[in-house]
Structures are given as C-alpha cells and as structure tokens.
Design a protein around this motif. Structure first.
Motif, PDB file in Angstrom:
ATOM      1  N   SER A   1      -3.205  -2.254   5.043  1.00 19.65           N
ATOM      2  CA  SER A   1      -3.047  -1.357   3.670  1.00 19.65           C
ATOM      3  C   SER A   1      -3.647   0.033   4.144  1.00 19.65           C
ATOM      4  O   SER A   1      -3.070   1.027   3.688  1.00 19.65           O
ATOM      5  N   ASN A   2      -4.567   0.042   4.694  1.00 20.28           N
ATOM      6  CA  ASN A   2      -5.222   1.361   5.184  1.00 20.28           C
ATOM      7  C   ASN A   2      -4.184   2.321   5.771  1.00 20.28           C
ATOM      8  O   ASN A   2      -3.969   3.490   5.708  1.00 20.28           O
TER       9      ASN A   2
ATOM     10  N   SER B   1       0.776  -1.249   0.072  1.00 17.47           N
ATOM     11  CA  SER B   1      -0.019  -0.076   0.041  1.00 17.47           C
ATOM     12  C   SER B   1       0.934   1.330   0.010  1.00 17.47           C
ATOM     13  O   SER B   1       0.583   2.318  -0.704  1.00 17.47           O
ATOM     14  N   CYS B   2       1.968   1.253   0.595  1.00 18.88           N
ATOM     15  CA  CYS B   2       2.978   2.376   0.424  1.00 18.88           C
ATOM     16  C   CYS B   2       3.470   2.712  -0.748  1.00 18.88           C
ATOM     17  O   CYS B   2       3.640   3.686  -1.181  1.00 18.88           O
TER      18      CYS B   2
ATOM     19  N   ASN C   1      -8.158  11.022  -2.359  1.00 22.20           N
ATOM     20  CA  ASN C   1      -8.091  11.647  -0.885  1.00 22.20           C
ATOM     21  C   ASN C   1      -9.330  12.432  -0.574  1.00 22.20           C
ATOM     22  O   ASN C   1      -9.768  12.615   0.680  1.00 22.20           O
TER      23      ASN C   1
ATOM     24  N   TYR D   1      -1.208   3.462   3.562  1.00 20.35           N
ATOM     25  CA  TYR D   1      -1.836   4.614   2.734  1.00 20.35           C
ATOM     26  C   TYR D   1      -1.850   5.790   3.546  1.00 20.35           C
ATOM     27  O   TYR D   1      -1.575   6.833   2.914  1.00 20.35           O
ATOM     28  N   SER D   2      -2.586   5.986   4.671  1.00 23.12           N
ATOM     29  CA  SER D   2      -2.705   6.945   5.363  1.00 23.12           C
ATOM     30  C   SER D   2      -1.442   7.632   5.912  1.00 23.12           C
ATOM     31  O   SER D   2      -1.261   8.859   5.819  1.00 23.12           O
TER      32      SER D   2
ATOM     33  N   ASN E   1      -0.090   9.748   3.342  1.00 23.95           N
ATOM     34  CA  ASN E   1      -0.892  10.755   2.666  1.00 23.95           C
ATOM     35  C   ASN E   1      -1.317  11.893   3.677  1.00 23.95           C
ATOM     36  O   ASN E   1      -2.052  12.866   3.569  1.00 23.95           O
TER      37      ASN E   1
ATOM     38  N   ALA F   1       0.583   3.982  -2.647  1.00 21.12           N
ATOM     39  CA  ALA F   1       0.644   5.761  -2.347  1.00 21.12           C
ATOM     40  C   ALA F   1       1.782   6.589  -3.078  1.00 21.12           C
ATOM     41  O   ALA F   1       1.259   7.556  -3.513  1.00 21.12           O
TER      42      ALA F   1
END
Length: 234
Positions: A151-152, A26-27, A42, A155-156, A159, A30
């Motif tokens: 994954s969340n 996920s990184c 986003n 990604y978070s 961002n 992103a």
C-alpha cells in the motif's frame, strides 16, 4: 514433500494476492484523494519516507520477521477460539439464548467465523503496536507486513516521481518482506505442530533440512499454482 510444496505454493499465491490487491487499492485511494483538498496528508507523511521504509536492509528483514511472528501468534489465537467455540458449545448456547434472539444465523457465524475474527483483530493490534516496544526495550522495533508495504508503494508512486531504479529496489524489498513474513510464520507454526505431536528438535531439524534440499532440487514445484486435484480418501 508434496504437502510442503502445496503449502508453499498456496502461501506464495496468497502473498502475491496481498501485494496486488493492496497495491491497486492504495493507488485507487491516492487517485481519489486528488479530488479533495488533503495535501496535509503528504505533508505529514511524505512519499519519500514511505518508499524508504520498503528499501532492502537488515532492519527490513528484522521488522518483517517480527510481523511473521505476529502472524503465527494470531494464528494460535484464531485456533484457540475455534476450539473454544466447539469445547464450550457456544453456537448451541446462542441458539438457546433469548439474549441473542435464538439466532441461528449468529450461531452459525460464531461456529464458522469467530476464530478468524479474533485472529484478524489480534494481528491488527499486534502489527499496529509493535513500535511501542521501542519504549521498553533497547533498540528500535517495528513491523513490516507485505500488505501495508505494498500500500505504501502504490501511494508513493502516485504522489511522487521516483526513478525506475528506486521503484525496483522497493519491489525487491517488498518481495523480501513477503517471503520473510511467510517463512517465519510457517516455521514457527510447523515447529509447534511437530512438537505437539511429540517430535523432538532433532527430528524437526531433519524435516527442515529435507524440505530445504527438496526446494533447491525442485524449485519450480514450489512456485506452481496449487492444483485442484482431489485428496485421496482413506
């Protein structure tokens, strides 16, 4: 108890692998999205919202338990199709069928992978449609799986600038999700297995109690990496 320890340690390594691979992938996604004008993502789903879904709470444990049930149920589906392939001689039928070009490769795939294929498809549908239960049953329903939650998190983090305390709480929440996923799915599978062999609920309770006491006494043994020793014959 040796079997319980090996199963627990193997599943713990699997959970950690789920977390690590999902987080890193996920990184990567992103970072890749930064090269494209996709700010609408986003705006639709904010990092703050995704991070909040991983914070420890009673609802988090409940949703993770639902995912654990789905994991156990998808395992049953996988086992059903594995048995169906054998009972119905599906691989033999594929080899003898002109419709499938008498494909030996397809027959071998059906023999070895058909169960896991249907199991993976079913877990995807189950996890993705849990929220629909909220439309039919009282209360809110959702699922929390360690891979999606990891994954969340990845990604978070990339961002939004979260403080370390928030990130650590989210990591704790993901650990709770993973352990709940495993404990619920493992418990359901173990109960069904013991019941299929004629064990009554009193005997099953004794098995769980003895395992729990052994876990308290030999906790380190349950988190050791599974060894590569050979099983004894006979």
């Amino acid at each position: 108890m040796q079997l319980d320890r090996k199963v627990f340690s193997t599943q713990f390594v699997s959970l950690f692998g789920n977390f690590l691979m999902a987080f890193l992938f996920s990184c990567f996604i992103a970072l890749l999205l930064r090269f494209f004008p996709v700010d609408i993502i986003n705006q639709a789903i904010t990092p703050q919202y995704l991070m909040k879904k991983s914070m420890p709470s009673f609802s988090l444990v409940f949703y993770a338990a639902i995912a654990g049930f789905h994991l156990a149920f998808s395992g049953l589906i996988s086992g059903y199709f594995d048995n169906k392939v054998i009972a119905s001689n599906i691989s033999y039928r594929i080899r003898e069928s002109k419709l499938f070009f008498n494909s030996d490769r397809l027959a071998k795939y059906a023999d070895e992978k058909l169960g896991s294929l249907f199991g993976n498809i079913s877990i995807g549908f189950l996890l993705g449609s849990t929220f629909l239960l909220s439309n039919f049953l009282p209360g809110a329903f959702d699922s929390r799986h360690i891979a999606f939650s990891s994954s969340n998190l990845g990604y978070s983090i990339l961002n939004y600038h979260f403080n370390y305390q928030t990130i650590l709480w989210a990591l704790l929440g993901i650990f709770i999700i993973g352990m709940t996923n495993f404990l619920v799915s493992f418990s359901i599978t173990l109960v069904l297995t013991l019941r299929s062999r004629g064990a009554d609920y009193k005997s099953i309770a004794k098995v769980f109690l003895s395992t729990f006491l052994d876990f308290l006494k030999n906790t380190r043994e349950y988190f050791k990496a599974p060894g590569g020793e050979k099983m004894e014959e006979g």
